[in-house]
Enzyme design. Structure first.
Site, short mmCIF file in Angstrom:
data_model
loop_
_atom_site.label_atom_id
_atom_site.label_comp_id
_atom_site.label_asym_id
_atom_site.label_seq_id
_atom_site.Cartn_x
_atom_site.Cartn_y
_atom_site.Cartn_z
N GLU A 297 -0.85 -5.58 8.79
CA GLU A 297 -0.03 -4.87 9.77
C GLU A 297 -0.61 -5.02 11.16
O GLU A 297 -1.82 -4.87 11.36
CB GLU A 297 0.04 -3.38 9.41
CG GLU A 297 0.75 -3.10 8.11
CD GLU A 297 0.93 -1.62 7.85
OE1 GLU A 297 0.64 -0.81 8.77
OE2 GLU A 297 1.32 -1.25 6.74
N LYS B 219 -0.46 -9.61 3.32
CA LYS B 219 0.27 -8.99 4.44
C LYS B 219 -0.67 -8.08 5.22
O LYS B 219 -1.35 -7.24 4.64
CB LYS B 219 1.48 -8.21 3.95
CG LYS B 219 2.28 -7.57 5.09
CD LYS B 219 3.66 -7.15 4.64
CE LYS B 219 3.66 -5.94 3.73
NZ LYS B 219 3.18 -4.71 4.43
N ASP C 150 -0.71 -6.30 0.14
CA ASP C 150 -1.15 -5.70 1.40
C ASP C 150 -2.66 -5.61 1.47
O ASP C 150 -3.32 -5.21 0.49
CB ASP C 150 -0.60 -4.27 1.52
CG ASP C 150 0.81 -4.21 2.04
OD1 ASP C 150 1.32 -5.24 2.52
OD2 ASP C 150 1.41 -3.12 1.96
N GLU D 31 9.72 -4.11 10.29
CA GLU D 31 10.13 -2.81 9.74
C GLU D 31 10.64 -1.90 10.85
O GLU D 31 9.98 -1.69 11.87
CB GLU D 31 8.98 -2.12 9.02
CG GLU D 31 9.37 -0.75 8.46
CD GLU D 31 8.35 -0.13 7.54
OE1 GLU D 31 8.59 0.99 7.06
OE2 GLU D 31 7.30 -0.78 7.28
N ASP E 77 0.83 -1.20 0.00
CA ASP E 77 0.00 0.00 0.00
C ASP E 77 0.87 1.25 0.00
O ASP E 77 0.36 2.38 -0.06
CB ASP E 77 -0.99 -0.01 1.16
CG ASP E 77 -0.34 -0.15 2.53
OD1 ASP E 77 0.89 -0.17 2.62
OD2 ASP E 77 -1.10 -0.26 3.53
N SER E 78 2.18 1.06 -0.02
CA SER E 78 3.13 2.16 -0.27
C SER E 78 2.85 2.83 -1.61
O SER E 78 3.30 3.96 -1.84
CB SER E 78 4.55 1.63 -0.25
OG SER E 78 4.69 0.49 -1.10
#
Length: 264
Positions: free
Chosen positions: A114, A112, A84, A181, A45-46
């Site tokens: 978070e 993925k 993501d 991260e 999602d970057s």
């Protein structure tokens, strides 16, 4: 070269071999990266920041993630595709199930999420339904407003111990991979040793099983003109993008990247 699967990555970990991961958002870069030997393509999602110009990842939608995942799938040549789940798309178990199905059907092989230990129940349920999970721990950009900015996580002893125990609990819950991260290298090393599943690092030192970077960062591209401390510009001295990607893969596999100056 056979397709990369979770079995492949587990064997690499068992053999003490490193693997490379890069973000990819379209078919062209997916093709370049997978043919250069990148084992894992991450549709992060970057993309909200590097493609769309937002100041965070929060505006990215499931629809946008599905679009880019499908694009990457078309260009991929054998890499594992990880996508993501974006902000607030897995706030409930029902949301997690529906949105995970959407991204898997678009072409993802693993998703993925978070968070931390609180994701154990969601992880177990998704895994039981055929959806492998990678849990992203440490600095989690979707919670940047709670964290108070993009800061290294796990510096305090109690935070480090909690993260280690969460990692162990998430493996027990069925997580197929972890991503760390911006955590101190000593903590990342401890987590990597404590679990049997592959651990990917970004700003987490050289002791993790794999490394990931945002491809734009790896190529020295930044709207602000500044690259994070944990990034190396692999485009420097290279003739083209393909050569830069190959140099990144080689440096990761040889444990030459990240170096001490890229660690916390």
């Amino acid at each position: 070269m056979p397709d990369i699967t979770l079995t492949t990555l587990n064997k690499l970990k068992q053999n003490g071999e490193k693997f490379a991961c890069l973000t990819a958002y379209d078919a062209t870069f997916a093709h370049l990266e997978s043919t250069a030997g990148v084992e894992v393509l991450l549709i992060g999602d970057s993309l909200g920041m590097v493609l769309q110009g937002h100041d965070s990842t929060l505006p990215v939608t499931v629809e946008e993630m599905a679009y880019h995942t499908a694009s990457v799938k078309r260009g991929n040549r054998g890499a594992l595709i990880m996508a993501d789940l974006p902000f607030m798309s897995y706030a409930t178990l029902e949301q997690a199930m529906a949105n995970s199905a959407r991204l898997m059907q678009a072409g993802a092989h693993i998703l993925k999420l978070e968070g931390a230990g609180w994701l154990a129940d969601i992880t177990t349920t998704l895994t039981r339904n055929g959806i492998p999970v990678c849990v992203h721990m440490g600095l989690t950009p979707q919670t940047v407003n709670v964290l108070g900015g993009y800061k290294v996580q796990g510096r305090q002893q109690d935070q480090a111990e909690a993260m280690l125990q969460d990692a162990i609990a998430l493996e027990a819950a069925g997580a197929a991979m972890l991503l760390l991260e911006c955590v101190p290298s000593e903590l990342a090393n401890a987590i990597t040793r404590a679990v049997s599943i592959p651990v990917i690092g970004i700003g987490a030192g050289s002791g993790t099983d794999g490394q990931v970077l945002v491809v734009h960062d790896m190529l020295g591209l930044s709207i602000s003109g500044r690259l994070p401390r944990f990034v190396k510009n692999f485009m420097a001295g290279q003739a083209d993008i393909a050569s830069a990607i190959t140099a990144y893969v080689s440096a990761v596999k040889a444990a030459e990247f990240p170096a001490a100056e890229h660690e916390f």
